[in-house]
Motif scaffolding. Structure first.
Motif, PDB file in Angstrom:
ATOM      1  N   ARG A   1       0.835  -1.205   0.000  1.00 38.78           N
ATOM      2  CA  ARG A   1       0.000   0.000   0.000  1.00 38.78           C
ATOM      3  C   ARG A   1       0.869   1.254   0.000  1.00 38.78           C
ATOM      4  N   ARG A   2       1.991   1.226   0.704  1.00 41.27           N
ATOM      5  CA  ARG A   2       2.890   2.383   0.679  1.00 41.27           C
ATOM      6  C   ARG A   2       3.516   2.555  -0.701  1.00 41.27           C
ATOM      7  N   GLU A   3       3.822   1.423  -1.348  1.00 45.50           N
ATOM      8  CA  GLU A   3       4.356   1.493  -2.706  1.00 45.50           C
ATOM      9  C   GLU A   3       3.326   2.094  -3.655  1.00 45.50           C
ATOM     10  N   ARG A   4       2.068   1.679  -3.514  1.00 47.66           N
ATOM     11  CA  ARG A   4       1.014   2.245  -4.348  1.00 47.66           C
ATOM     12  C   ARG A   4       0.856   3.748  -4.099  1.00 47.66           C
ATOM     13  N   LEU A   5       0.952   4.156  -2.847  1.00 48.18           N
ATOM     14  CA  LEU A   5       0.877   5.585  -2.549  1.00 48.18           C
ATOM     15  C   LEU A   5       1.981   6.354  -3.266  1.00 48.18           C
ATOM     16  N   ALA A   6       3.185   5.805  -3.232  1.00 49.46           N
ATOM     17  CA  ALA A   6       4.303   6.451  -3.923  1.00 49.46           C
ATOM     18  C   ALA A   6       4.045   6.511  -5.427  1.00 49.46           C
ATOM     19  N   GLN A   7       3.440   5.452  -5.993  1.00 46.75           N
ATOM     20  CA  GLN A   7       3.123   5.438  -7.413  1.00 46.75           C
ATOM     21  C   GLN A   7       2.052   6.465  -7.750  1.00 46.75           C
ATOM     22  N   VAL A   8       1.078   6.642  -6.866  1.00 44.74           N
ATOM     23  CA  VAL A   8       0.044   7.653  -7.085  1.00 44.74           C
ATOM     24  C   VAL A   8       0.665   9.051  -7.055  1.00 44.74           C
ATOM     25  N   GLU A   9       1.550   9.284  -6.098  1.00 44.67           N
ATOM     26  CA  GLU A   9       2.225  10.578  -6.041  1.00 44.67           C
ATOM     27  C   GLU A   9       3.029  10.824  -7.309  1.00 44.67           C
ATOM     28  N   SER A  10       3.707   9.782  -7.806  1.00 40.98           N
ATOM     29  CA  SER A  10       4.479   9.909  -9.041  1.00 40.98           C
ATOM     30  C   SER A  10       3.555  10.200 -10.223  1.00 40.98           C
ATOM     31  N   ALA A  11       2.388   9.537 -10.259  1.00 40.10           N
ATOM     32  CA  ALA A  11       1.433   9.776 -11.340  1.00 40.10           C
ATOM     33  C   ALA A  11       0.911  11.212 -11.316  1.00 40.10           C
ATOM     34  N   LEU A  12       0.687  11.744 -10.125  1.00 39.01           N
ATOM     35  CA  LEU A  12       0.232  13.129 -10.018  1.00 39.01           C
ATOM     36  C   LEU A  12       1.277  14.089 -10.583  1.00 39.01           C
ATOM     37  N   ARG A  13       2.534  13.786 -10.304  1.00 46.19           N
ATOM     38  CA  ARG A  13       3.596  14.637 -10.871  1.00 46.19           C
ATOM     39  C   ARG A  13       3.628  14.500 -12.391  1.00 46.19           C
TER      40      ARG A  13
ATOM     41  N   VAL B   1      -2.373   5.444 -15.323  1.00 49.51           N
ATOM     42  CA  VAL B   1      -0.915   5.518 -15.198  1.00 49.51           C
ATOM     43  C   VAL B   1      -0.394   4.420 -14.283  1.00 49.51           C
ATOM     44  N   VAL B   2      -0.957   4.318 -13.093  1.00 43.60           N
ATOM     45  CA  VAL B   2      -0.431   3.416 -12.067  1.00 43.60           C
ATOM     46  C   VAL B   2      -0.738   1.954 -12.385  1.00 43.60           C
ATOM     47  N   TYR B   3      -1.908   1.689 -12.942  1.00 36.57           N
ATOM     48  CA  TYR B   3      -2.349   0.320 -13.193  1.00 36.57           C
ATOM     49  C   TYR B   3      -2.314  -0.028 -14.682  1.00 36.57           C
ATOM     50  N   ALA B   4      -1.417   0.598 -15.417  1.00 32.23           N
ATOM     51  CA  ALA B   4      -1.331   0.360 -16.860  1.00 32.23           C
ATOM     52  C   ALA B   4      -1.037  -1.097 -17.184  1.00 32.23           C
ATOM     53  N   ASP B   5      -0.362  -1.804 -16.272  1.00 32.73           N
ATOM     54  CA  ASP B   5       0.001  -3.204 -16.523  1.00 32.73           C
ATOM     55  C   ASP B   5      -0.995  -4.183 -15.925  1.00 32.73           C
ATOM     56  N   VAL B   6      -2.133  -3.691 -15.435  1.00 32.07           N
ATOM     57  CA  VAL B   6      -3.160  -4.529 -14.808  1.00 32.07           C
ATOM     58  C   VAL B   6      -4.336  -4.667 -15.769  1.00 32.07           C
ATOM     59  N   ASP B   7      -4.941  -5.852 -15.794  1.00 26.79           N
ATOM     60  CA  ASP B   7      -6.100  -6.093 -16.652  1.00 26.79           C
ATOM     61  C   ASP B   7      -7.165  -5.021 -16.400  1.00 26.79           C
ATOM     62  N   GLU B   8      -7.708  -4.473 -17.479  1.00 28.45           N
ATOM     63  CA  GLU B   8      -8.675  -3.379 -17.340  1.00 28.45           C
ATOM     64  C   GLU B   8      -9.948  -3.809 -16.618  1.00 28.45           C
ATOM     65  N   SER B   9     -10.212  -5.103 -16.547  1.00 32.58           N
ATOM     66  CA  SER B   9     -11.388  -5.567 -15.811  1.00 32.58           C
ATOM     67  C   SER B   9     -11.284  -5.244 -14.326  1.00 32.58           C
ATOM     68  N   LEU B  10     -10.065  -4.972 -13.850  1.00 32.03           N
ATOM     69  CA  LEU B  10      -9.839  -4.655 -12.438  1.00 32.03           C
ATOM     70  C   LEU B  10      -9.736  -3.158 -12.185  1.00 32.03           C
ATOM     71  N   TRP B  11      -9.854  -2.361 -13.239  1.00 26.70           N
ATOM     72  CA  TRP B  11      -9.665  -0.920 -13.061  1.00 26.70           C
ATOM     73  C   TRP B  11     -10.764  -0.275 -12.216  1.00 26.70           C
ATOM     74  N   GLY B  12     -11.973  -0.814 -12.274  1.00 26.90           N
ATOM     75  CA  GLY B  12     -13.038  -0.253 -11.451  1.00 26.90           C
ATOM     76  C   GLY B  12     -12.720  -0.377  -9.970  1.00 26.90           C
ATOM     77  N   ALA B  13     -12.254  -1.560  -9.565  1.00 27.02           N
ATOM     78  CA  ALA B  13     -11.858  -1.748  -8.170  1.00 27.02           C
ATOM     79  C   ALA B  13     -10.644  -0.901  -7.835  1.00 27.02           C
TER      80      ALA B  13
END
Length: 271
Positions: A207-219, A242-254
């Motif tokens: 979760r901390r890694e995801r937070l860092a990725q979100v901050e990077s995406a905002l920049r 940006v953050v979930y570009a490598d994740v199946d789009e079926s999971l983007w809603g979650a």
């Protein structure tokens, strides 16, 4: 059939898997049936959804039910709870009083005893505001609901779920492992987890890694986050792309639900 379907765990647990598999529920909802060895009454945790006769199965296979417990209000855990409890003549308890039946809401630290079976209530908001876990001291187990899954990581279901409480709850779970009270995690979806400490450490780090990725995406998006902007309905989707570009789009809603929770958390942290 999943390897844990109908399986016994510790001396007190049995899992009856609901037939509702999908991308959010994994193999389906784990309905946990708990019984003190030699006792007649059982406690049922998360009787689950109505799909494909799950209610009928619970009614026919389970005899004397002393209490129904809910880890949170989502329908795949709670849909049949009241009907099942009325059929069995017992109460339903949850954190949210709206989901209780003939009983008071659960309180943090409360000790429950049903026909010799001992459980302790651990309120663990994060996935939802009403999420609760149950310590089963006799087996060194923690029933985690959707706060910890048997595979992957959970969704912080914004706005009901919030990231600050999520971090606090995972840390509380971790303390139980460090003190030796808990050694295994029994989730509401997916298999039992033997490496409780490793899983909880992974959840915090992820979760901390995801937070860092979100901050990077905002920049990357040139968006200076503010409390007002965190409520912008278009921003979470842009961040997900940006953050979930490598994740199946079926999971983007979650993923978008969790990103909304992350943006709210970051906005509060920056204020």
């Amino acid at each position: 059939m999943s390897p844990w379907e109908g399986g016994s765990f510790g001396a007190r647990g049995e899992c009856l898997l609901a037939p509702n598999p999908n991308i959010m529920t994994l193999d389906g909802t784990n309905t946990w049936v708990l019984r003190e060895p030699g006792a007649s009454q059982v406690v049922v945790v998360d009787p689950g959804p109505i799909e494909d006769g799950h209610l009928g199965r619970l009614v026919s296979e389970l005899g004397d039910v002393g209490l129904v417990l809910l880890t949170h209000h989502h329908y795949d855990h709670a849909e049949v709870a009241h009907e099942f409890a009325r059929t069995k003549g017992c109460a339903v308890r949850a954190v949210d009083p709206a989901y209780c039946l003939d009983a008071d809401p659960l309180r943090d630290g409360e000790d429950l005893t049903v026909d010799g079976l001992s459980l302790r209530v651990l309120t663990t908001p994060g996935h939802t505001a009403d999420s609760v876990s149950f310590v089963l001291p006799g087996d060194g187990a923690l029933l985690t609901g959707d706060m910890v899954l048997g595979r992957g990581t959970t969704v912080v279901a914004h706005p009901d779920g919030q990231l600050g409480p999520y971090f606090d709850s995972i840390s509380r779970m971790r303390e139980l492992v460090l003190t030796g009270e808990v050694s295994t995690l029994w989730p509401a979806h997916g298999p039992v987890l033997a490496d409780a400490l490793g899983v909880l450490d992974f959840y915090l780090a992820h979760r901390r890694e995801r937070l860092a990725q979100v901050e990077s995406a905002l920049r990357e998006l040139a968006v200076p986050l503010s409390a007002e902007l965190a409520e912008d309905d278009t921003l979470p989707r842009r961040v997900v792309e940006v953050v979930y570009a490598d994740v199946d789009e079926s999971l983007w809603g979650a993923a978008e639900l969790s990103v909304r929770a992350q943006l709210a958390y970051l906005a509060t942290r920056e204020s």
